[in-house]
Design an enzyme around this catalytic site. Sequence first.
Site, PDB file in Angstrom:
ATOM      1  N   HIS A 139      -9.382   2.753  -5.423  1.00  0.00           N
ATOM      2  CA  HIS A 139      -9.674   3.364  -4.122  1.00  0.00           C
ATOM      3  C   HIS A 139     -10.426   4.666  -4.366  1.00  0.00           C
ATOM      4  O   HIS A 139      -9.854   5.622  -4.878  1.00  0.00           O
ATOM      5  CB  HIS A 139      -8.373   3.628  -3.351  1.00  0.00           C
ATOM      6  CG  HIS A 139      -7.645   2.368  -2.987  1.00  0.00           C
ATOM      7  ND1 HIS A 139      -7.907   1.668  -1.831  1.00  0.00           N
ATOM      8  CD2 HIS A 139      -6.710   1.641  -3.653  1.00  0.00           C
ATOM      9  CE1 HIS A 139      -7.140   0.575  -1.790  1.00  0.00           C
ATOM     10  NE2 HIS A 139      -6.404   0.538  -2.889  1.00  0.00           N
ATOM     11  N   ASP A 194      -5.092  -0.088  -9.167  1.00  0.00           N
ATOM     12  CA  ASP A 194      -4.809   0.304  -7.771  1.00  0.00           C
ATOM     13  C   ASP A 194      -4.797   1.826  -7.657  1.00  0.00           C
ATOM     14  O   ASP A 194      -3.964   2.408  -6.947  1.00  0.00           O
ATOM     15  CB  ASP A 194      -3.493  -0.299  -7.256  1.00  0.00           C
ATOM     16  CG  ASP A 194      -3.426  -0.300  -5.721  1.00  0.00           C
ATOM     17  OD1 ASP A 194      -4.410   0.099  -5.072  1.00  0.00           O
ATOM     18  OD2 ASP A 194      -2.377  -0.682  -5.180  1.00  0.00           O
TER      19      ASP A 194
END
Length: 434
Positions: free
Chosen positions: A68, A311
Amino acid sequence: MKILIKNGHILDPATNTDGILDLLIEEDTIKAVGTKGKEHKGTEVSADRVIDAKDCYVMPGLIDLHVHLRDPGFTHKETIETGGLAAAKGGFTTICAMPNTNPVIDNRDRVGFVHRKAAVESVVNVLQIGAVTEGQNGEYVADIAGMAEEGIPAVSEDGKSVMDAKLYFKGMKQAAANGLRVFAHCEEKSLVGNGVMHKSQRAKEMGLPEISHAAEDVIVARDILLAKEAGVPLHICHVSTAGGVKMVALAKKGNIKVTAEVCPHHFTLSVNDIKKDDPNFKMNPPLRDPEDVEALKKGLAEGIIDAIATDHAPHTMQEKGVSMMGAPFGIVGLETAAALTYTELVDKKVLTPMQMVEKMSYNPAKIIGSSKGTLAPGSIADVTIFDPRAEYRIDASKFVSMGRNTPFHGRKVKGLVRMTIVGGEIVYQDENFA
Ligand code: DOR
Ligand code: ZN
Ligand code: ZN
Protein backbone atom coordinates in the site's frame (compact mmCIF):
# COMPACT_ATOMS: atom_id res chain seq x y z
CA MET A 1 28.10 0.66 -16.96
CA LYS A 2 29.47 -2.78 -16.22
CA ILE A 3 29.07 -4.25 -12.75
CA LEU A 4 30.82 -7.44 -11.71
CA ILE A 5 29.48 -9.13 -8.57
CA LYS A 6 32.15 -11.54 -7.41
CA ASN A 7 32.24 -14.48 -5.01
CA GLY A 8 28.55 -14.37 -4.15
CA HIS A 9 26.32 -17.39 -3.63
CA ILE A 10 24.02 -17.21 -6.64
CA LEU A 11 20.49 -18.48 -6.12
CA ASP A 12 18.38 -18.69 -9.25
CA PRO A 13 15.40 -21.06 -9.26
CA ALA A 14 14.75 -20.48 -12.97
CA THR A 15 18.09 -21.95 -14.00
CA ASN A 16 18.53 -24.08 -10.89
CA THR A 17 21.78 -22.28 -10.08
CA ASP A 18 22.92 -22.68 -6.48
CA GLY A 19 26.61 -22.00 -5.92
CA ILE A 20 29.50 -19.59 -5.62
CA LEU A 21 29.65 -17.82 -8.97
CA ASP A 22 30.30 -14.42 -10.45
CA LEU A 23 27.63 -12.32 -12.09
CA LEU A 24 28.25 -9.73 -14.77
CA ILE A 25 25.83 -6.91 -15.47
CA GLU A 26 26.14 -4.75 -18.57
CA GLU A 27 23.87 -1.71 -18.78
CA ASP A 28 20.44 -2.96 -17.76
CA THR A 29 21.01 -6.62 -18.57
CA ILE A 30 22.52 -9.67 -16.93
CA LYS A 31 25.38 -10.59 -19.22
CA ALA A 32 26.88 -13.69 -17.71
CA VAL A 33 26.96 -15.99 -14.71
CA GLY A 34 30.34 -17.67 -14.55
CA THR A 35 32.26 -20.15 -12.51
CA LYS A 36 35.20 -18.96 -10.48
CA GLY A 37 37.26 -21.77 -11.90
CA LYS A 38 37.16 -20.38 -15.38
CA GLU A 39 38.52 -17.12 -14.19
CA HIS A 40 42.20 -16.38 -14.22
CA LYS A 41 44.50 -13.49 -14.90
CA GLY A 42 44.37 -12.34 -18.46
CA THR A 43 40.80 -13.39 -19.13
CA GLU A 44 39.30 -11.57 -16.16
CA VAL A 45 36.47 -9.37 -17.30
CA SER A 46 36.87 -5.65 -16.87
CA ALA A 47 34.10 -3.79 -15.09
CA ASP A 48 33.39 -0.23 -13.98
CA ARG A 49 32.45 -1.51 -10.58
CA VAL A 50 33.50 -4.72 -8.87
CA ILE A 51 31.44 -5.82 -5.88
CA ASP A 52 32.68 -8.47 -3.49
CA ALA A 53 29.62 -10.46 -2.41
CA LYS A 54 31.57 -13.01 -0.38
CA ASP A 55 29.32 -14.80 2.15
CA CYS A 56 26.24 -13.18 0.64
CA TYR A 57 23.40 -14.58 -1.40
CA VAL A 58 22.94 -13.00 -4.82
CA MET A 59 19.27 -13.30 -5.74
CA PRO A 60 16.99 -12.11 -8.48
CA GLY A 61 15.42 -8.87 -7.21
CA LEU A 62 12.62 -9.49 -4.73
CA ILE A 63 9.08 -8.87 -5.92
CA ASP A 64 6.36 -7.81 -3.49
CA LEU A 65 2.87 -8.61 -4.74
CA HIS A 66 1.15 -6.60 -2.03
CA VAL A 67 2.04 -3.04 -1.03
CA HIS A 68 0.00 0.00 0.00
CA LEU A 69 1.78 3.11 -1.26
CA ARG A 70 -0.96 5.57 -0.17
CA ASP A 71 -0.25 7.76 -3.20
CA PRO A 72 -2.45 9.54 -4.33
CA GLY A 73 -4.50 10.81 -1.44
CA PHE A 74 -2.79 9.65 1.72
CA THR A 75 0.70 10.98 1.11
CA HIS A 76 0.99 11.87 4.81
CA LYS A 77 1.32 8.10 5.36
CA GLU A 78 3.59 7.18 2.42
CA THR A 79 4.39 8.34 -1.09
CA ILE A 80 5.45 6.54 -4.22
CA GLU A 81 8.92 7.95 -3.58
CA THR A 82 9.27 6.94 0.09
CA GLY A 83 7.61 3.58 -0.50
CA GLY A 84 10.03 2.98 -3.35
CA LEU A 85 13.01 3.80 -1.14
CA ALA A 86 11.71 1.49 1.59
CA ALA A 87 11.26 -1.26 -0.99
CA ALA A 88 14.82 -0.84 -2.26
CA LYS A 89 16.15 -1.01 1.30
CA GLY A 90 14.14 -4.19 1.78
CA GLY A 91 15.65 -5.79 -1.32
CA PHE A 92 12.55 -5.38 -3.50
CA THR A 93 13.01 -4.34 -7.11
CA THR A 94 9.35 -4.56 -8.12
CA ILE A 95 6.31 -3.81 -5.98
CA CYS A 96 2.62 -4.14 -6.76
CA ALA A 97 0.57 -1.24 -5.42
CA MET A 98 -2.94 -1.84 -4.13
CA PRO A 99 -5.64 0.52 -5.40
CA ASN A 100 -7.23 1.65 -2.09
CA THR A 101 -5.89 5.18 -2.44
CA ASN A 102 -7.84 8.43 -2.82
CA PRO A 103 -9.06 8.46 -5.48
CA VAL A 104 -9.28 4.70 -5.81
CA ILE A 105 -7.32 3.47 -8.83
CA ASP A 106 -10.25 2.22 -10.87
CA ASN A 107 -9.72 3.55 -14.40
CA ARG A 108 -7.14 3.89 -17.16
CA ASP A 109 -6.14 7.49 -16.41
CA ARG A 110 -5.48 6.84 -12.74
CA VAL A 111 -3.32 3.81 -13.51
CA GLY A 112 -1.43 5.94 -16.03
CA PHE A 113 -0.97 8.64 -13.39
CA VAL A 114 0.62 6.24 -10.90
CA HIS A 115 2.81 4.57 -13.50
CA ARG A 116 4.09 7.90 -14.83
CA LYS A 117 4.68 9.24 -11.33
CA ALA A 118 6.47 6.06 -10.29
CA ALA A 119 8.71 6.19 -13.37
CA VAL A 120 9.95 9.58 -12.14
CA GLU A 121 9.84 9.23 -8.35
CA SER A 122 10.38 5.58 -7.47
CA VAL A 123 13.76 3.85 -7.52
CA VAL A 124 12.03 0.47 -7.90
CA ASN A 125 9.47 -0.75 -10.44
CA VAL A 126 5.90 -0.05 -9.42
CA LEU A 127 3.03 -2.00 -10.93
CA GLN A 128 -0.36 -0.64 -10.09
CA ILE A 129 -3.18 -3.08 -9.35
CA GLY A 130 -6.64 -1.91 -10.42
CA ALA A 131 -9.79 -1.97 -8.34
CA VAL A 132 -12.51 -4.48 -9.16
CA THR A 133 -15.34 -2.00 -8.64
CA GLU A 134 -15.62 1.75 -9.17
CA GLY A 135 -14.37 3.55 -6.08
CA GLN A 136 -14.24 0.15 -4.37
CA ASN A 137 -17.89 0.83 -3.65
CA GLY A 138 -19.07 -2.61 -4.67
CA GLU A 139 -21.71 -1.23 -7.05
CA TYR A 140 -20.32 -1.13 -10.60
CA VAL A 141 -17.45 -2.98 -12.23
CA ALA A 142 -14.41 -0.71 -12.73
CA ASP A 143 -12.76 0.13 -16.07
CA ILE A 144 -10.94 -3.20 -16.17
CA ALA A 145 -10.24 -3.23 -19.92
CA GLY A 146 -8.84 0.32 -19.82
CA MET A 147 -6.63 -0.45 -16.85
CA ALA A 148 -5.39 -3.62 -18.56
CA GLU A 149 -4.24 -1.49 -21.49
CA GLU A 150 -2.30 0.71 -19.06
CA GLY A 151 -0.43 -2.38 -17.84
CA ILE A 152 -1.98 -3.52 -14.57
CA PRO A 153 -1.12 -7.14 -13.82
CA ALA A 154 -4.23 -7.80 -11.73
CA VAL A 155 -7.38 -6.39 -10.20
CA SER A 156 -8.10 -6.42 -6.47
CA GLU A 157 -10.56 -4.90 -4.04
CA ASP A 158 -7.93 -5.19 -1.28
CA GLY A 159 -8.88 -3.69 2.01
CA LYS A 160 -12.16 -5.56 1.68
CA SER A 161 -13.95 -8.18 -0.39
CA VAL A 162 -16.49 -7.56 -3.12
CA MET A 163 -19.44 -8.78 -1.10
CA ASP A 164 -21.86 -9.04 -4.04
CA ALA A 165 -20.91 -12.37 -5.61
CA LYS A 166 -22.72 -11.66 -8.89
CA LEU A 167 -20.87 -8.37 -9.36
CA TYR A 168 -17.56 -9.98 -8.42
CA PHE A 169 -18.19 -12.75 -10.94
CA LYS A 170 -18.78 -10.11 -13.63
CA GLY A 171 -15.50 -8.41 -12.70
CA MET A 172 -13.68 -11.75 -12.71
CA LYS A 173 -14.92 -12.51 -16.21
CA GLN A 174 -13.71 -9.13 -17.45
CA ALA A 175 -10.35 -9.71 -15.78
CA ALA A 176 -10.10 -13.09 -17.52
CA ALA A 177 -11.05 -11.57 -20.89
CA ASN A 178 -8.25 -9.03 -20.47
CA GLY A 179 -5.58 -11.52 -19.43
CA LEU A 180 -5.50 -10.36 -15.81
CA ARG A 181 -5.54 -12.13 -12.46
CA VAL A 182 -7.73 -11.40 -9.46
CA PHE A 183 -6.00 -10.76 -6.13
CA ALA A 184 -8.47 -11.59 -3.38
CA HIS A 185 -8.65 -10.06 0.08
CA CYS A 186 -10.95 -12.56 1.78
CA GLU A 187 -13.18 -11.17 4.49
CA GLU A 188 -16.91 -11.62 5.04
CA LYS A 189 -17.93 -8.19 6.25
CA SER A 190 -20.96 -9.32 8.23
CA LEU A 191 -18.89 -11.80 10.23
CA VAL A 192 -16.08 -9.35 10.98
CA GLY A 193 -18.37 -6.60 12.28
CA ASN A 194 -16.33 -4.35 14.53
CA GLY A 195 -13.80 -7.11 15.32
CA VAL A 196 -10.18 -6.07 15.81
CA MET A 197 -8.49 -9.27 16.98
CA HIS A 198 -8.58 -13.01 16.27
CA LYS A 199 -11.27 -14.95 18.15
CA SER A 200 -9.23 -16.33 21.04
CA GLN A 201 -8.67 -16.53 24.77
CA ARG A 202 -6.43 -13.45 24.46
CA ALA A 203 -9.19 -11.38 22.86
CA LYS A 204 -11.58 -12.43 25.63
CA GLU A 205 -9.05 -11.53 28.33
CA MET A 206 -8.53 -8.16 26.67
CA GLY A 207 -12.23 -7.65 26.13
CA LEU A 208 -11.83 -6.87 22.44
CA PRO A 209 -14.31 -7.75 19.67
CA GLU A 210 -13.24 -10.78 17.69
CA ILE A 211 -12.67 -11.92 14.09
CA SER A 212 -13.25 -15.64 13.51
CA HIS A 213 -11.48 -18.03 11.16
CA ALA A 214 -14.77 -18.37 9.32
CA ALA A 215 -14.82 -14.66 8.45
CA GLU A 216 -11.84 -15.33 6.18
CA ASP A 217 -12.47 -18.95 5.22
CA VAL A 218 -15.97 -18.60 3.81
CA ILE A 219 -14.73 -15.99 1.32
CA VAL A 220 -11.65 -18.03 0.40
CA ALA A 221 -14.04 -20.86 -0.50
CA ARG A 222 -16.44 -18.56 -2.35
CA ASP A 223 -13.71 -16.85 -4.34
CA ILE A 224 -12.11 -20.14 -5.41
CA LEU A 225 -15.49 -21.37 -6.67
CA LEU A 226 -16.29 -18.10 -8.43
CA ALA A 227 -12.86 -17.88 -10.06
CA LYS A 228 -13.09 -21.45 -11.26
CA GLU A 229 -16.38 -20.70 -12.97
CA ALA A 230 -15.15 -17.37 -14.36
CA GLY A 231 -11.98 -19.00 -15.68
CA VAL A 232 -9.71 -16.38 -14.09
CA PRO A 233 -6.45 -17.05 -12.23
CA LEU A 234 -7.08 -16.27 -8.58
CA HIS A 235 -4.43 -15.17 -6.12
CA ILE A 236 -5.42 -15.32 -2.46
CA CYS A 237 -3.87 -12.46 -0.52
CA HIS A 238 -2.49 -12.79 3.01
CA VAL A 239 -3.76 -16.26 3.88
CA SER A 240 -3.79 -16.41 7.69
CA THR A 241 -5.74 -19.56 8.56
CA ALA A 242 -5.09 -23.31 8.48
CA GLY A 243 -8.44 -23.64 6.73
CA GLY A 244 -7.30 -21.28 3.98
CA VAL A 245 -4.19 -23.38 3.36
CA LYS A 246 -6.34 -26.51 3.14
CA MET A 247 -8.67 -24.96 0.61
CA VAL A 248 -5.84 -23.68 -1.57
CA ALA A 249 -4.32 -27.18 -1.51
CA LEU A 250 -7.63 -28.71 -2.49
CA ALA A 251 -8.16 -26.20 -5.31
CA LYS A 252 -4.67 -26.85 -6.67
CA LYS A 253 -5.33 -30.58 -6.60
CA GLY A 254 -8.45 -29.94 -8.62
CA ASN A 255 -6.39 -28.02 -11.19
CA ILE A 256 -8.07 -24.72 -10.39
CA LYS A 257 -5.79 -21.78 -11.23
CA VAL A 258 -5.15 -20.55 -7.72
CA THR A 259 -2.05 -19.18 -6.03
CA ALA A 260 -1.58 -17.77 -2.55
CA GLU A 261 0.62 -15.52 -0.47
CA VAL A 262 1.35 -15.22 3.24
CA CYS A 263 2.78 -12.25 5.10
CA PRO A 264 5.81 -12.40 7.39
CA HIS A 265 3.77 -11.26 10.40
CA HIS A 266 1.38 -14.18 9.98
CA PHE A 267 4.14 -16.80 10.01
CA THR A 268 6.17 -15.05 12.73
CA LEU A 269 3.57 -14.06 15.31
CA SER A 270 0.39 -15.53 16.76
CA VAL A 271 -2.41 -13.91 18.71
CA ASN A 272 -0.60 -15.00 21.88
CA ASP A 273 2.14 -12.48 21.11
CA ILE A 274 -0.31 -9.66 21.74
CA LYS A 275 0.62 -8.89 25.33
CA LYS A 276 -1.21 -5.59 25.65
CA ASP A 277 -3.53 -3.27 23.75
CA ASP A 278 -1.02 -2.27 21.06
CA PRO A 279 -2.26 -1.09 17.63
CA ASN A 280 1.03 -2.20 16.06
CA PHE A 281 -0.40 -5.70 16.43
CA LYS A 282 -3.61 -4.78 14.64
CA MET A 283 -3.80 -5.85 11.03
CA ASN A 284 -6.31 -7.42 8.69
CA PRO A 285 -6.44 -10.39 8.64
CA PRO A 286 -5.41 -10.57 12.31
CA LEU A 287 -2.67 -12.61 13.97
CA ARG A 288 -4.14 -16.08 14.41
CA ASP A 289 -3.61 -19.19 16.58
CA PRO A 290 -0.24 -20.96 16.87
CA GLU A 291 -1.83 -23.86 14.91
CA ASP A 292 -2.50 -21.48 12.02
CA VAL A 293 1.10 -20.25 12.10
CA GLU A 294 2.30 -23.85 11.83
CA ALA A 295 -0.09 -24.55 8.95
CA LEU A 296 1.17 -21.48 7.06
CA LYS A 297 4.78 -22.60 7.46
CA LYS A 298 3.93 -26.12 6.34
CA GLY A 299 1.99 -24.70 3.40
CA LEU A 300 5.01 -22.66 2.36
CA ALA A 301 7.38 -25.60 2.68
CA GLU A 302 5.09 -27.89 0.70
CA GLY A 303 4.51 -25.40 -2.10
CA ILE A 304 0.82 -24.87 -1.35
CA ILE A 305 1.61 -21.25 -0.56
CA ASP A 306 3.46 -19.76 -3.51
CA ALA A 307 4.61 -16.37 -2.29
CA ILE A 308 5.60 -14.19 0.62
CA ALA A 309 4.19 -10.67 0.35
CA THR A 310 4.31 -7.86 2.87
CA ASP A 311 0.90 -6.12 2.85
CA HIS A 312 3.01 -3.06 3.69
CA ALA A 313 0.39 -0.76 5.21
CA PRO A 314 1.84 2.47 6.60
CA HIS A 315 -0.20 4.62 8.97
CA THR A 316 0.77 7.71 10.96
CA MET A 317 1.90 7.69 14.60
CA GLN A 318 -1.23 9.69 15.49
CA GLU A 319 -3.52 7.12 13.89
CA LYS A 320 -1.70 4.24 15.55
CA GLY A 321 -1.16 6.09 18.82
CA VAL A 322 -4.57 5.13 20.17
CA SER A 323 -6.16 1.87 21.32
CA MET A 324 -6.62 -1.22 19.15
CA MET A 325 -10.30 -0.35 18.92
CA GLY A 326 -9.62 3.09 17.44
CA ALA A 327 -6.56 2.48 15.25
CA PRO A 328 -6.64 1.49 11.57
CA PHE A 329 -5.62 -2.02 10.48
CA GLY A 330 -2.15 -2.56 9.05
CA ILE A 331 1.59 -2.65 9.65
CA VAL A 332 4.62 -1.77 7.52
CA GLY A 333 6.62 -4.62 6.07
CA LEU A 334 8.94 -3.69 3.23
CA GLU A 335 12.04 -3.22 5.39
CA THR A 336 11.59 -6.30 7.58
CA ALA A 337 10.27 -8.99 5.21
CA ALA A 338 13.54 -10.49 3.97
CA ALA A 339 15.06 -10.61 7.46
CA LEU A 340 11.94 -12.15 9.01
CA THR A 341 11.73 -14.71 6.22
CA TYR A 342 15.37 -15.64 6.65
CA THR A 343 15.19 -15.71 10.45
CA GLU A 344 11.88 -17.52 10.87
CA LEU A 345 11.94 -19.83 7.86
CA VAL A 346 15.41 -20.34 6.40
CA ASP A 347 17.48 -20.25 9.57
CA LYS A 348 14.95 -22.58 11.22
CA LYS A 349 15.08 -24.96 8.25
CA VAL A 350 11.47 -24.54 7.18
CA LEU A 351 12.61 -23.33 3.76
CA THR A 352 15.89 -23.64 1.90
CA PRO A 353 17.57 -20.42 0.74
CA MET A 354 16.46 -21.35 -2.80
CA GLN A 355 12.85 -21.65 -1.64
CA MET A 356 13.11 -18.20 -0.07
CA VAL A 357 13.99 -16.86 -3.53
CA GLU A 358 11.12 -18.84 -5.06
CA LYS A 359 8.64 -17.32 -2.61
CA MET A 360 9.97 -13.78 -2.82
CA SER A 361 10.97 -13.42 -6.46
CA TYR A 362 10.55 -16.33 -8.87
CA ASN A 363 6.95 -17.26 -8.01
CA PRO A 364 5.72 -13.68 -7.61
CA ALA A 365 7.07 -12.96 -11.12
CA LYS A 366 5.20 -15.95 -12.49
CA ILE A 367 2.01 -14.94 -10.72
CA ILE A 368 1.98 -11.53 -12.44
CA GLY A 369 3.15 -12.96 -15.76
CA SER A 370 6.50 -11.17 -15.61
CA SER A 371 9.76 -12.38 -17.14
CA LYS A 372 11.62 -11.11 -14.06
CA GLY A 373 12.50 -13.23 -11.03
CA THR A 374 15.60 -14.78 -12.62
CA LEU A 375 19.30 -14.11 -13.04
CA ALA A 376 19.52 -15.93 -16.38
CA PRO A 377 21.75 -14.13 -18.91
CA GLY A 378 19.67 -11.81 -21.04
CA SER A 379 17.30 -10.96 -18.18
CA ILE A 380 16.78 -7.46 -16.85
CA ALA A 381 19.41 -6.82 -14.17
CA ASP A 382 17.24 -6.67 -11.05
CA VAL A 383 19.44 -8.12 -8.31
CA THR A 384 19.41 -8.31 -4.52
CA ILE A 385 22.50 -9.03 -2.44
CA PHE A 386 21.54 -10.46 0.93
CA ASP A 387 23.87 -11.15 3.83
CA PRO A 388 22.52 -14.03 5.94
CA ARG A 389 25.16 -13.60 8.65
CA ALA A 390 24.23 -10.09 9.78
CA GLU A 391 22.52 -10.14 13.19
CA TYR A 392 20.81 -7.07 14.55
CA ARG A 393 17.69 -5.71 16.16
CA ILE A 394 14.97 -4.18 14.00
CA ASP A 395 14.84 -0.44 14.66
CA ALA A 396 11.67 1.25 13.42
CA SER A 397 13.23 4.69 13.91
CA LYS A 398 15.62 3.86 11.08
CA PHE A 399 12.93 2.95 8.55
CA VAL A 400 12.96 5.00 5.37
CA SER A 401 9.25 4.32 5.01
CA MET A 402 7.15 7.11 6.50
CA GLY A 403 5.39 4.41 8.52
CA ARG A 404 6.77 3.27 11.86
CA ASN A 405 3.88 0.96 12.65
CA THR A 406 5.50 -2.41 13.22
CA PRO A 407 5.19 -5.06 15.93
CA PHE A 408 8.82 -6.00 15.24
CA HIS A 409 10.62 -2.98 16.72
CA GLY A 410 13.45 -4.33 18.87
CA ARG A 411 13.16 -7.88 17.56
CA LYS A 412 16.39 -9.75 16.96
CA VAL A 413 16.79 -10.97 13.38
CA LYS A 414 19.35 -12.43 11.04
CA GLY A 415 19.83 -11.35 7.45
CA LEU A 416 20.39 -7.95 5.89
CA VAL A 417 19.99 -6.57 2.39
CA ARG A 418 23.41 -5.25 1.37
CA MET A 419 22.57 -4.02 -2.10
CA THR A 420 19.64 -3.64 -4.45
CA ILE A 421 20.10 -3.21 -8.18
CA VAL A 422 17.23 -2.23 -10.49
CA GLY A 423 17.77 -2.44 -14.23
CA GLY A 424 21.55 -2.39 -13.75
CA GLU A 425 21.48 0.63 -11.42
CA ILE A 426 22.47 0.44 -7.77
CA VAL A 427 19.46 1.94 -5.99
CA TYR A 428 20.35 0.90 -2.46
CA GLN A 429 23.57 0.07 -0.71
CA ASP A 430 24.01 -0.73 2.96
CA GLU A 431 26.41 1.72 4.60
CA ASN A 432 28.68 -1.08 5.85
CA PHE A 433 28.97 -2.77 2.48
CA ALA A 434 32.11 -1.67 0.68
O1 DOR B 1 -4.12 -4.51 7.56
C1 DOR B 1 -4.54 -4.09 6.50
N1 DOR B 1 -4.24 -2.84 6.07
N2 DOR B 1 -5.30 -4.87 5.78
C2 DOR B 1 -5.92 -4.44 4.68
O2 DOR B 1 -6.62 -5.19 4.09
C3 DOR B 1 -5.80 -3.04 4.24
C4 DOR B 1 -4.54 -2.46 4.74
C5 DOR B 1 -4.52 -0.96 4.62
O3 DOR B 1 -4.81 -0.45 3.53
O4 DOR B 1 -4.18 -0.28 5.59
ZN1 ZN C 1 -5.99 -7.18 2.31
ZN1 ZN D 1 -3.45 -5.06 1.69
